[in-house]
Structure formats: structure tokens, C-alpha cells
Design a protein around this motif. Structure first.
Motif, mmCIF file in Angstrom:
data_model
loop_
_atom_site.group_PDB
_atom_site.id
_atom_site.type_symbol
_atom_site.label_atom_id
_atom_site.label_comp_id
_atom_site.label_asym_id
_atom_site.label_seq_id
_atom_site.Cartn_x
_atom_site.Cartn_y
_atom_site.Cartn_z
ATOM 1 N N ASP A 265 0.866 -1.180 0.000
ATOM 2 C CA ASP A 265 0.000 0.000 0.000
ATOM 3 C C ASP A 265 0.898 1.224 0.000
ATOM 4 O OD1 ASP A 265 -1.960 1.887 0.292
ATOM 5 O OD2 ASP A 265 -2.256 1.524 2.432
ATOM 6 N N THR A 266 0.857 1.976 -1.069
ATOM 7 C CA THR A 266 1.701 3.165 -1.183
ATOM 8 C C THR A 266 0.887 4.455 -1.130
ATOM 9 O OG1 THR A 266 1.559 3.078 -3.602
ATOM 10 C CG2 THR A 266 3.405 1.904 -2.559
ATOM 11 N N ARG A 267 -0.409 4.325 -0.951
ATOM 12 C CA ARG A 267 -1.257 5.514 -0.964
ATOM 13 C C ARG A 267 -1.437 6.056 0.452
ATOM 14 N NH1 ARG A 267 -4.032 6.514 -5.672
ATOM 15 N NH2 ARG A 267 -3.666 4.929 -7.291
ATOM 16 N N LYS A 268 -1.020 7.281 0.622
ATOM 17 C CA LYS A 268 -1.164 7.911 1.927
ATOM 18 C C LYS A 268 -2.634 8.196 2.210
ATOM 19 C CE LYS A 268 3.355 10.197 2.049
ATOM 20 N NZ LYS A 268 4.059 11.497 2.191
ATOM 21 N N PRO A 269 -2.959 8.211 3.508
ATOM 22 C CA PRO A 269 -4.335 8.565 3.848
ATOM 23 C C PRO A 269 -4.629 10.018 3.471
ATOM 24 C CG PRO A 269 -2.974 8.420 5.811
ATOM 25 C CD PRO A 269 -2.133 7.914 4.685
ATOM 26 N N VAL A 270 -5.888 10.328 3.425
ATOM 27 C CA VAL A 270 -6.328 11.673 3.036
ATOM 28 C C VAL A 270 -6.960 12.373 4.226
ATOM 29 C CG1 VAL A 270 -7.877 12.999 1.541
ATOM 30 C CG2 VAL A 270 -6.716 10.950 0.661
ATOM 31 N N LEU A 271 -6.521 13.624 4.510
ATOM 32 C CA LEU A 271 -7.182 14.448 5.528
ATOM 33 C C LEU A 271 -7.061 15.896 5.114
ATOM 34 C CD1 LEU A 271 -5.119 14.912 8.807
ATOM 35 C CD2 LEU A 271 -4.080 14.290 6.630
ATOM 36 N N ASN A 272 -8.036 16.660 5.529
ATOM 37 C CA ASN A 272 -8.065 18.096 5.242
ATOM 38 C C ASN A 272 -8.220 18.871 6.550
ATOM 39 O OD1 ASN A 272 -7.980 17.936 2.338
ATOM 40 N ND2 ASN A 272 -10.082 17.194 2.432
ATOM 41 N N CYS A 273 -7.318 19.817 6.764
ATOM 42 C CA CYS A 273 -7.405 20.652 7.956
ATOM 43 C C CYS A 273 -8.366 21.826 7.721
ATOM 44 C CB CYS A 273 -6.021 21.206 8.304
ATOM 45 S SG CYS A 273 -4.954 20.014 9.152
ATOM 46 N N PRO A 274 -8.908 22.333 8.818
ATOM 47 C CA PRO A 274 -9.700 23.557 8.673
ATOM 48 C C PRO A 274 -8.813 24.697 8.162
ATOM 49 C CG PRO A 274 -10.008 22.543 10.832
ATOM 50 C CD PRO A 274 -8.848 21.871 10.205
ATOM 51 N N ASP A 275 -9.461 25.675 7.583
ATOM 52 C CA ASP A 275 -8.716 26.869 7.207
ATOM 53 C C ASP A 275 -8.236 27.591 8.466
ATOM 54 O OD1 ASP A 275 -9.217 26.358 4.543
ATOM 55 O OD2 ASP A 275 -11.077 27.540 4.541
ATOM 56 N N ASP A 276 -7.227 28.404 8.279
ATOM 57 C CA ASP A 276 -6.793 29.236 9.415
ATOM 58 C C ASP A 276 -8.003 29.964 9.993
ATOM 59 O OD1 ASP A 276 -4.265 28.373 8.852
ATOM 60 O OD2 ASP A 276 -3.616 30.213 7.840
ATOM 61 N N ILE A 277 -8.040 30.013 11.301
ATOM 62 C CA ILE A 277 -9.235 30.528 11.965
ATOM 63 C C ILE A 277 -8.861 31.583 13.008
ATOM 64 C CG2 ILE A 277 -9.230 28.706 13.731
ATOM 65 C CD1 ILE A 277 -12.284 28.661 13.524
ATOM 66 N N ARG A 278 -9.766 32.528 13.206
ATOM 67 C CA ARG A 278 -9.585 33.566 14.219
ATOM 68 C C ARG A 278 -10.707 33.415 15.258
ATOM 69 N NH1 ARG A 278 -9.083 39.397 11.884
ATOM 70 N NH2 ARG A 278 -6.986 38.607 11.460
ATOM 71 N N LEU A 279 -10.297 33.340 16.517
ATOM 72 C CA LEU A 279 -11.248 33.196 17.625
ATOM 73 C C LEU A 279 -11.131 34.398 18.555
ATOM 74 C CD1 LEU A 279 -10.638 29.425 18.519
ATOM 75 C CD2 LEU A 279 -12.412 30.359 17.022
ATOM 76 N N PHE A 280 -12.214 34.686 19.206
ATOM 77 C CA PHE A 280 -12.241 35.810 20.150
ATOM 78 C C PHE A 280 -12.516 35.280 21.538
ATOM 79 C CE2 PHE A 280 -13.284 37.490 15.999
ATOM 80 C CZ PHE A 280 -12.479 38.625 15.933
ATOM 81 N N THR A 281 -11.903 35.945 22.472
ATOM 82 C CA THR A 281 -11.976 35.427 23.846
ATOM 83 C C THR A 281 -13.376 35.491 24.429
ATOM 84 O OG1 THR A 281 -11.331 37.618 24.676
ATOM 85 C CG2 THR A 281 -9.576 35.983 24.366
ATOM 86 N N ASP A 282 -14.238 36.344 23.838
ATOM 87 C CA ASP A 282 -15.587 36.413 24.390
ATOM 88 C C ASP A 282 -16.522 35.373 23.822
ATOM 89 O OD1 ASP A 282 -15.915 37.310 21.833
ATOM 90 O OD2 ASP A 282 -17.064 39.114 22.371
ATOM 91 N N SER A 283 -15.975 34.474 22.917
ATOM 92 C CA SER A 283 -16.851 33.530 22.238
ATOM 93 C C SER A 283 -17.329 32.404 23.138
ATOM 94 C CB SER A 283 -16.130 32.944 21.021
ATOM 95 O OG SER A 283 -14.952 32.250 21.432
ATOM 96 N N ASP A 284 -16.566 32.116 24.189
ATOM 97 C CA ASP A 284 -16.997 30.998 25.028
ATOM 98 C C ASP A 284 -17.781 31.451 26.255
ATOM 99 O OD1 ASP A 284 -14.989 32.188 26.461
ATOM 100 O OD2 ASP A 284 -13.778 30.342 26.731
ATOM 101 N N GLY A 285 -17.850 32.795 26.438
ATOM 102 C CA GLY A 285 -18.636 33.328 27.554
ATOM 103 C C GLY A 285 -18.052 33.076 28.921
ATOM 104 N N SER A 286 -16.758 32.705 28.940
ATOM 105 C CA SER A 286 -16.156 32.388 30.244
ATOM 106 C C SER A 286 -15.674 33.646 30.968
ATOM 107 C CB SER A 286 -14.983 31.423 30.050
ATOM 108 O OG SER A 286 -13.937 32.063 29.326
ATOM 109 N N GLY A 287 -15.447 34.675 30.157
ATOM 110 C CA GLY A 287 -14.922 35.899 30.743
ATOM 111 C C GLY A 287 -13.448 35.813 31.080
ATOM 112 N N ASN A 288 -12.804 34.746 30.659
ATOM 113 C CA ASN A 288 -11.375 34.592 30.891
ATOM 114 C C ASN A 288 -10.606 35.023 29.659
ATOM 115 O OD1 ASN A 288 -11.777 33.460 33.473
ATOM 116 N ND2 ASN A 288 -12.168 31.433 32.516
ATOM 117 N N CYS A 289 -9.390 35.290 29.775
ATOM 118 C CA CYS A 289 -8.561 35.722 28.628
ATOM 119 C C CYS A 289 -8.064 34.497 27.876
ATOM 120 C CB CYS A 289 -7.412 36.589 29.153
ATOM 121 S SG CYS A 289 -6.498 37.391 27.787
#
Length: 371
Positions: A265-289
Motif C-alpha cells: 500500500d503506497t497511498r497515503k491517507p487523506v485528511l483536510n485541515c480547517p482553514d486558518d481561523i480567528r477566535l475571540f476570547t468572548d466567544s466561550d462566555g467564560s470571561g477569561n482571557c
């Protein structure tokens, strides 16, 4: 006895007697006539004094005996033979003459054939000799030679062939018969193989054709077909497989030989990563940094492999589990993530993306009264 009388002129008479001996010294007049005689079915022929004597005579008319030097003839006398006719008269006078006795054989041989099975050699040829199809052909004398309508046989003559056997005797009389010569090939093909390595396709399958492992198999005639003991392979066959290549010739002879087909078997597995992403600290509502990932959006997508997945893992140390970023905590700044996918055969594929965390929460000011 005779009496002789004499008389003179005066009439006087006298006599005497005498013996007169009469002799025959003349030999007979012998006449010969050449003869042609024919051998019978037993190879024998004969002539007689009467046939050779062409009217011999004697001056006194009395022939005592006639003898012939040879009267009986066989196959060994074929052709011209000189014989002597001797005649003796009653007075023992003899004379002789010679005649040519031509011995002929006009009886044809009796040809008798038998059917025969002729086996081709390793060179694809065979020689038929007359003795192989002759079944005690005979002749009243002797057989001089045989001739065959066909003596050399090749692969193209496989099967039944009608052959004519001609039989000739010493006098070139001939007869013929026919035999069925069945040409067969009992030689197995010579199988030559070569070990090969084959790689599975994107579906984890591969089909191997006999020609891929055939290394010049040969046959004294020609090869009809080739096949493998197994020709379809999948992921369960990875590694060396001991198989056999079978070769059949046009006469149905089969031979086989071992061959190793290594499946990889010479065929490598296939996977795709998410695109680069930007997250904000207020998105989880924890109030933590920081940001705590509450879903699987940072996990790889479209994971697949032709032979199955062994494991998937990332290199982010701030994650709860190695096979998911669910629950992972990211602090402000940019973090590069690498996902690795390993299949069941040890082949790996990686992808990378970046997680940028921005602190978008306002600071909280706390004041106290002072004097």
C-alpha cells in the motif's frame, strides 16, 4: 554281311563275303527358343524341355533324350537366365543349344496398414517411419522398399491424419493401404515466472494479470492460456503471497510454477485541515482571557484511506485528548496546529493550520474610595 560275286569273260564265277558296318556320327540338330515365365504367388516358376525345344531333329529320326540344365526358378532368378538344352540321339550323338529364360514377377505385394498414435517431441516435430504403420505387408518374393505420403509431422498436424503407405517389391510392383496417424502432444509447457510487487489502488484493490508474472513460458507447440491461482487482491493480502502460474498448451497439457506476488500500500491517507481561523476570547462566555473550543470545528475533515485508519492525532499540548481539539484551551496569540493521520499500513499524512486568538473583552475597572 554282304556277298561279293565276280565273273570273268569265260563264265567262271567266284565270290567272297564282307561285313559292312554302318555308323551314324551326325549329332542331332538342336533348336532352342527363349522363354518368358512368370513367378506364381509362392515365388516359383518352371519351364519344360518341350517349351524350350524349338523343333530339334535328327538325321536318323530317333531322339533318345532331351535334358535342360535348369527347369525350376525362384525369386532369386528374376531377370535373364541362360539354360542349356542337350539332346542325345539313339546313337549316342549329342548336341546342345542355349536359351534365355526371362523370369518375371507381375504379382503385386499385399499392403496391410495399422493405425498409429504419433507423439510430438520437445521440438514440436515427429518422424513417422513405415514400420510404425506397416502390419506385416507381404509379397511372393520380397519387399524392396516402402514409401509414405507424409513422414514429417508438426504441431499443425495435431489430431487425425490419413497417411498412405506404398509397398514396392523387387520388380517394382506396388500396392498401397491407408492408416490413420493420430498426432498428439504430451509435453507439458515449460513455465517461467517472475516475482512482482503490486500496489493497491485508491479503493484498496488490485488485479494481477498472468502476463505480469510470466517470464517467457514456452511450449513445443504453442500456449493456449495462462491463469493465476489468485488474481484479485485487497488490503487483506498486503505482504508476500505465494501463488501458482498455470499454463495450458493447445493440446490441453498443463504445467504450473510458484510465484510470489507482494502486495503493498503506497497511498497515503487523506485528511483536510480547517482553514486558518480567528477566535475571540468572548466567544466561550467564560470571561477569561482565553478560548475554550466547544465543538469539533478544529478537527480534520474528510478523513479517508484505501485500507483503513489506524489513528489520528495532533501536536497541541493544550488539548484534553490527542485525537480531538474539542475542549482545548487557546490563549491570545497565534498557535499553529499539525494534524497527523496514520493508516493501518503505517503511512502518514499531515496538514497544518493556524488558530489566532484575539482578546476582545474590555478590562473591568474596580475603584475604591480614598481619604
Amino acid at each position: 554281311t554282304v556277298q561279293l560275286y565276280l565273273e570273268d569273260i569265260f563264265g567262271n564265277i567266284d565270290s567272297c563275303s564282307a561285313i559292312i558296318t554302318v555308323l551314324d556320327t551326325l549329332g542331332p540338330v538342336v533348336r532352342c527358343e527363349n522363354q518368358i515365365i512368370y513367378l506364381d504367388e509362392f515365388g516359383q516358376a518352371a519351364t519344360t524341355v518341350q517349351e524350350v525345344d524349338a523343333g530339334s531333329t535328327d538325321n536318323c529320326g530317333g531322339i533318345k533324350s532331351r535334358t535342360l540344365s535348369e527347369e525350376a526358378f525362384t525369386c532369386s532368378d528374376l531377370g535373364e537366365n541362360t539354360v542349356t538344352l542337350t539332346i542325345e540321339d539313339n546313337n549316342a550323338n549329342q548336341d546342345s543349344c542355349q536359351a534365355i529364360i526371362t523370369v518375371l514377377d507381375t504379382i503385386r505385394p499385399q499392403a496391410n496398414c495399422r493405425d498409429f498414435t504419433l507423439t510430438l517431441g520437445t521440438d514440436g516435430g515427429a518422424l513417422l517411419t513405415p514400420d510404425l504403420i506397416n502390419r506385416q505387408s507381404s509379397d511372393n518374393c520380397a519387399i524392396a522398399r516402402f514409401e509414405l505420403s507424409k513422414a514429417n509431422f508438426l504441431c499443425s498436424d495435431l489430431g487425425e491424419n490419413t497417411v498412405t503407405l506404398r509397398v514396392f517389391d523387387q520388380s517394382n510392383n506396388q500396392d498401397s493401404c491407408q492408416a490413420v496417424v493420430t498426432v498428439v502432444d504430451l509435453n507439458e509447457p515449460e513455465v517461467q515466472t517472475q516475482n512482482i510487487i503490486v500496489a493497491l489502488d485508491e479503493n484498496g484493490q488490485i488485479r494481477v494479470e498472468p502476463a505480469q508474472v510470466n517470464a517467457g513460458s514456452t511450449d513445443n507447440c504453442s500456449i493456449d492460456s495462462l491463469w493465476l491461482s489468485q488474481r484479485d487482491f485487497d488490503c487483506s493480502d498486503i505482504g508476500p503471497n505465494l501463488l501458482r502460474l498455470f499454463v495450458r498448451d493447445i493440446d490441453g497439457n498443463i504445467n504450473d510454477k510458484a510465484v510470489v506476488i507482494e502486495v503493498i500500500d503506497t497511498r497515503k491517507p487523506v485528511l483536510n485541515c480547517p482553514d486558518d481561523i480567528r477566535l475571540f476570547t468572548d466567544s466561550d462566555g467564560s470571561g477569561n482571557c482565553e478560548v475554550v473550543v466547544l465543538d469539533t470545528r478544529l478537527d480534520p475533515m474528510n478523513i479517508s484511506d484505501n485500507c483503513g485508519i489506524d489513528t489520528v492525532f495532533h501536536d497541541f499540548e493544550g488539548a484534553i485528548a490527542q485525537n480531538t481539539l474539542l475542549g482545548a484551551t487557546f490563549t491570545p496569540g497565534t498557535t499553529k496546529i499539525e494534524w497527523t493521520l496514520r493508516d493501518n499500513n503505517g503511512l502518514e499524512e499531515t496538514c497544518r493550520f493556524a488558530v489566532e486568538v484575539i482578546d476582545n473583552e474590555l478590562p473591568i475597572a474596580n475603584c475604591k474610595d480614598t481619604v
